[in-house]
Design a protein around this motif. Sequence first.
Motif, PDB file in Angstrom:
ATOM      1  N   LEU A   3     -11.524  11.575  13.489  1.00 51.57           N
ATOM      2  CA  LEU A   3     -10.739  12.276  14.499  1.00 51.57           C
ATOM      3  C   LEU A   3     -10.803  13.772  14.272  1.00 51.57           C
ATOM      4  CD1 LEU A   3      -7.515  10.127  14.939  1.00 51.57           C
ATOM      5  CD2 LEU A   3      -9.196  10.699  16.691  1.00 51.57           C
ATOM      6  N   ALA A   4     -10.649  14.150  13.012  1.00 49.36           N
ATOM      7  CA  ALA A   4     -10.670  15.572  12.700  1.00 49.36           C
ATOM      8  C   ALA A   4     -12.010  16.168  13.088  1.00 49.36           C
ATOM      9  CB  ALA A   4     -10.408  15.783  11.203  1.00 49.36           C
ATOM     10  N   LEU A  59      -9.105   9.168  10.281  1.00 46.74           N
ATOM     11  CA  LEU A  59      -8.573  10.534  10.285  1.00 46.74           C
ATOM     12  C   LEU A  59      -9.706  11.541  10.203  1.00 46.74           C
ATOM     13  CD1 LEU A  59      -5.662  11.651  10.189  1.00 46.74           C
ATOM     14  CD2 LEU A  59      -5.990  12.012   7.774  1.00 46.74           C
ATOM     15  N   VAL A  60     -10.661  11.250   9.318  1.00 42.60           N
ATOM     16  CA  VAL A  60     -11.793  12.168   9.172  1.00 42.60           C
ATOM     17  C   VAL A  60     -12.584  12.243  10.468  1.00 42.60           C
ATOM     18  CG1 VAL A  60     -14.014  12.508   8.026  1.00 42.60           C
ATOM     19  CG2 VAL A  60     -12.009  11.837   6.705  1.00 42.60           C
ATOM     20  N   SER A 110      -3.521   4.444  -2.856  1.00 42.34           N
ATOM     21  CA  SER A 110      -4.902   4.609  -2.378  1.00 42.34           C
ATOM     22  C   SER A 110      -5.089   5.966  -1.726  1.00 42.34           C
ATOM     23  CB  SER A 110      -5.250   3.517  -1.371  1.00 42.34           C
ATOM     24  OG  SER A 110      -5.224   2.257  -1.962  1.00 42.34           O
ATOM     25  N   PHE A 118      -4.555  20.935  13.697  1.00 41.47           N
ATOM     26  CA  PHE A 118      -5.673  21.178  14.604  1.00 41.47           C
ATOM     27  C   PHE A 118      -5.455  22.467  15.397  1.00 41.47           C
ATOM     28  CE2 PHE A 118      -7.817  17.657  13.315  1.00 41.47           C
ATOM     29  CZ  PHE A 118      -7.259  16.438  13.632  1.00 41.47           C
ATOM     30  N   PHE A 150      -3.837  -4.155   3.085  1.00 39.98           N
ATOM     31  CA  PHE A 150      -3.204  -2.849   3.204  1.00 39.98           C
ATOM     32  C   PHE A 150      -4.110  -1.757   2.658  1.00 39.98           C
ATOM     33  CE2 PHE A 150       0.821  -2.462   5.124  1.00 39.98           C
ATOM     34  CZ  PHE A 150       1.437  -3.692   5.079  1.00 39.98           C
ATOM     35  N   ARG A 151      -4.753  -2.048   1.543  1.00 40.26           N
ATOM     36  CA  ARG A 151      -5.621  -1.032   0.949  1.00 40.26           C
ATOM     37  C   ARG A 151      -6.767  -0.710   1.888  1.00 40.26           C
ATOM     38  NH1 ARG A 151      -5.600  -3.065  -5.191  1.00 40.26           N
ATOM     39  NH2 ARG A 151      -3.716  -1.998  -5.834  1.00 40.26           N
ATOM     40  N   MET A 182      -1.658 -11.207  -2.564  1.00 40.25           N
ATOM     41  CA  MET A 182      -2.837 -10.419  -2.987  1.00 40.25           C
ATOM     42  C   MET A 182      -3.704 -10.033  -1.793  1.00 40.25           C
ATOM     43  SD  MET A 182      -3.686  -9.184  -5.790  1.00 40.25           S
ATOM     44  CE  MET A 182      -5.026  -8.221  -6.427  1.00 40.25           C
ATOM     45  N   ILE A 202      -2.681  -9.689   1.209  1.00 45.19           N
ATOM     46  CA  ILE A 202      -2.010  -8.656   1.987  1.00 45.19           C
ATOM     47  C   ILE A 202      -2.205  -7.296   1.331  1.00 45.19           C
ATOM     48  CG2 ILE A 202       0.246  -7.805   2.749  1.00 45.19           C
ATOM     49  CD1 ILE A 202       1.101 -10.679   3.154  1.00 45.19           C
ATOM     50  N   VAL A 203      -2.157  -7.289   0.008  1.00 49.33           N
ATOM     51  CA  VAL A 203      -2.356  -6.028  -0.714  1.00 49.33           C
ATOM     52  C   VAL A 203      -3.724  -5.472  -0.405  1.00 49.33           C
ATOM     53  CG1 VAL A 203      -2.677  -5.015  -3.000  1.00 49.33           C
ATOM     54  CG2 VAL A 203      -0.757  -6.579  -2.575  1.00 49.33           C
ATOM     55  N   ILE A 229      -7.817   8.992  -2.024  1.00 47.29           N
ATOM     56  CA  ILE A 229      -8.721   9.262  -0.909  1.00 47.29           C
ATOM     57  C   ILE A 229      -8.522  10.656  -0.325  1.00 47.29           C
ATOM     58  CG2 ILE A 229      -9.267   8.577   1.465  1.00 47.29           C
ATOM     59  CD1 ILE A 229      -8.557   5.685   0.572  1.00 47.29           C
ATOM     60  N   GLY A 259      -5.633   1.283   4.648  1.00 53.39           N
ATOM     61  CA  GLY A 259      -5.441   2.659   4.220  1.00 53.39           C
ATOM     62  C   GLY A 259      -6.758   3.422   4.224  1.00 53.39           C
ATOM     63  N   ILE A 260      -7.796   2.800   3.722  1.00 51.76           N
ATOM     64  CA  ILE A 260      -9.109   3.451   3.704  1.00 51.76           C
ATOM     65  C   ILE A 260      -9.604   3.650   5.123  1.00 51.76           C
ATOM     66  CG2 ILE A 260     -11.519   3.159   3.038  1.00 51.76           C
ATOM     67  CD1 ILE A 260     -10.422   1.638   0.552  1.00 51.76           C
ATOM     68  N   MET A 319     -11.197  13.530   0.773  1.00 47.89           N
ATOM     69  CA  MET A 319     -11.392  13.914   2.175  1.00 47.89           C
ATOM     70  C   MET A 319     -11.325  15.414   2.339  1.00 47.89           C
ATOM     71  SD  MET A 319      -9.263  11.221   4.451  1.00 47.89           S
ATOM     72  CE  MET A 319      -8.738  12.561   5.521  1.00 47.89           C
ATOM     73  N   GLN A 378       2.677  -9.275  -8.098  1.00 47.46           N
ATOM     74  CA  GLN A 378       1.988  -8.679  -6.963  1.00 47.46           C
ATOM     75  C   GLN A 378       2.470  -7.245  -6.749  1.00 47.46           C
ATOM     76  OE1 GLN A 378      -0.343 -10.349  -5.582  1.00 47.46           O
ATOM     77  NE2 GLN A 378       0.118 -12.273  -6.613  1.00 47.46           N
ATOM     78  N   ALA A 384      -7.867   6.460   6.671  1.00 48.49           N
ATOM     79  CA  ALA A 384      -8.374   7.743   6.168  1.00 48.49           C
ATOM     80  C   ALA A 384      -9.694   8.091   6.841  1.00 48.49           C
ATOM     81  CB  ALA A 384      -8.550   7.672   4.659  1.00 48.49           C
ATOM     82  N   THR A 408      -0.805   1.126  -0.777  1.00 42.34           N
ATOM     83  CA  THR A 408      -1.454   1.987   0.219  1.00 42.34           C
ATOM     84  C   THR A 408      -1.265   3.450  -0.143  1.00 42.34           C
ATOM     85  OG1 THR A 408      -1.007   0.356   1.929  1.00 42.34           O
ATOM     86  CG2 THR A 408      -1.557   2.579   2.661  1.00 42.34           C
TER      87      THR A 408
END
Lengths: 390, 296
Positions: free
Chosen positions: A21-22, A18-19, B199, B103, A7-8, A1, A3-4, B203, A11-12, B207, B189, A15, B196
């Motif tokens: 960087l962009a 990324l924003v 998610s 880009f 990972f989430r 759990m 680890i899940v 997201i 991931g956020i 974005m 699990q 993201a 990911t």
Amino acid sequence: MKIVRLFRRLGIAAALLLVMLATACIPLPADPNWGHLSLAGDPQQILFAFHDRIVLINPIDGSVSQLRDPEGNPRYDDQNNPRQWSVQVTGGEQTRFYSTPLAGADNTLIAASYDKRLFEIDFPNARVISSDGIPVGGHIVTDPISDGERLYVGLSEGDLIALDMTDLASRVWTLETQRGVWSEPLLADGRLYVSSMDHNLYAIDAETGSEIWRLDLGGALSESPVLYEGNLYVGSFARKLFRISLDGQITAEYPTTEWIWGTPAIVDDTLYVGDAAGWVYALALSEDGFTPVWSRQVATRVIRATPIVTEDSVIVASRDHKIYWVSRNTGAAIFERNTDAEILANMLVIDSEDNPSLSEPLLIVSTMANDKLLFAYTLDQGDLRWRYAR
Amino acid sequence: MDIIVNVFVTLLTFLYSVLNHDMVLAIVVFTIITRLLLYPLTAQSLRSSKAMQQLQPELKALQEKYKDDREKLAQEQMAMYRQYGINPLGGCLPMIIQMPIFFALYGAIQFALAASPTHLLDLSGRLLVPGLDNAIPLNASWLGMNLALPPNISESPIGFVLIGFIVVTTWMQMKLSMPPQPKLAPGEQPNAAAATSQSMTTIMPLMYVFFGLSFSIGVSIYIIATNVAMITQGLVSGQSKLSYLTGKRDDPATTPSVLTKVEGRKVSKNATPSKPKSISDGKNKPTTQKTGSKAK
């Protein structure tokens, strides 16, 4: 759990990264245009319009001029601070000045703003008469001109408009173009010669706005033509320089390496112009057309400003941050000065005829960097006399 | 990066000049061209996602077997991925590779559309093909909006519609590229990589709302066209199904497997096969354990 969840979260985080960087990779929006220099006042001082302000600069030391009463005494505000000649319009939509203010009636200036408005400025008091301004319907990146009766304003998205000088809210006529007018028209003998980004050079009756002729020059025209001995000279994005008769015929042309952005300078039957690749051309003018005198790649980037021609030299300024003095006869380099900022605006020369306090003529150069907006060099030696920063 | 931008600017300007000076059409055609060139990457991404989904039963079995040993579970999962030649982040790699392209395209659209003199200056020297200068400046006007500027919601409600299209097409593209995961049993699990990916499905569209409001309308059109092209690619190639939008899983009985085991490592000529070892199992009975990789 765990680890899940990790990972989430990764991931956020990815993201969000990324924003960021962009966002970081997106170039910051540059000013849409560059500053404009002119002379104003008696004795003449340097009027500089750029971004959110118009200031009057003392050519002796580069300081912002102090307001004075009719007797010449300095004026002070309520806190006993000297009042300076600086105009900034606040409130409402953001105002940006990217063109030379024009002398209006009753000791006023007419300033054109990028946010589609004209402002009348009380010159002796450095005060905007009405902060609402006069809407004109389009962005303005070029100087308005006037023949005393009408004010002619080029709009960057489309039209050239003529306004009544006694009532600027009243439009007299409109010339429609397809891509906008980015330079002031040339006014001569009741006619307006208008360069447009739609590739056309227009000849217009200044009083009625009726089209006399139009000429497609194969590329966008970003600057005004110059009139010399009965001919018009203008460069275009077609990588050519043109000679055009007053009845709208191309009578000569000369190829250049890159786009021509600026208005040529003509002195003693020789034309001088720079292009977007940093080349400078000296062309002798005759009935046969253009005869090359010399051409040289002086700079590494765009030369947009009209060259300054002195007795011995041609002075050009480039986006590569430098000002170059080259031999008028051969184009050979004499010396250069580095401002560490892009130079795109036309340069200005001021001498003792304009302001008797000056002991030597000065070359005034404007950049696009706030911490080094104006440089004043001696015209012949290139010695730095002062800098103005905001 | 400059050379990529210059190529894009030249291509965009060329397309504009041959497509009746229609900038939107030029951006759409440009998008189709780039999508076709990037198809191998996109196809790989879709295959990777599908393979992950088909591997779920085996992954579940591993989770059950090693539920008390996380480290061993991770090792066995990675071994399984290797066995089938799957990269659990294979869906992300094409996205990462496309970022510099995005880009560069953003820069190309900004340069090409040149909303002001300063911006147009940046365009000089970037056209690699002579003769394209006569297309400059490009017509940036579309449905009353300036393609070179971000949408101004107060001036034109079409900006709302554009943002809406971005969100919807981005969500659809992500949903269709990731086959639905099996329902979890109570206490089970979820697979980390799958979690990911799920998610990101939430997201990324959000974005892109930010992108749509910040970037020029021309770039927004590119994003929408890209999403539509990728959706079409997936559906036509069979890697995606519309049923994924509703969370309907593929029927394992009828769906062809995309899993193929990677062949064993080649044995070099000089290597000797390892001999079986006899070890004691603690009960005084010898046990033979085979070692070494499978021979061809």
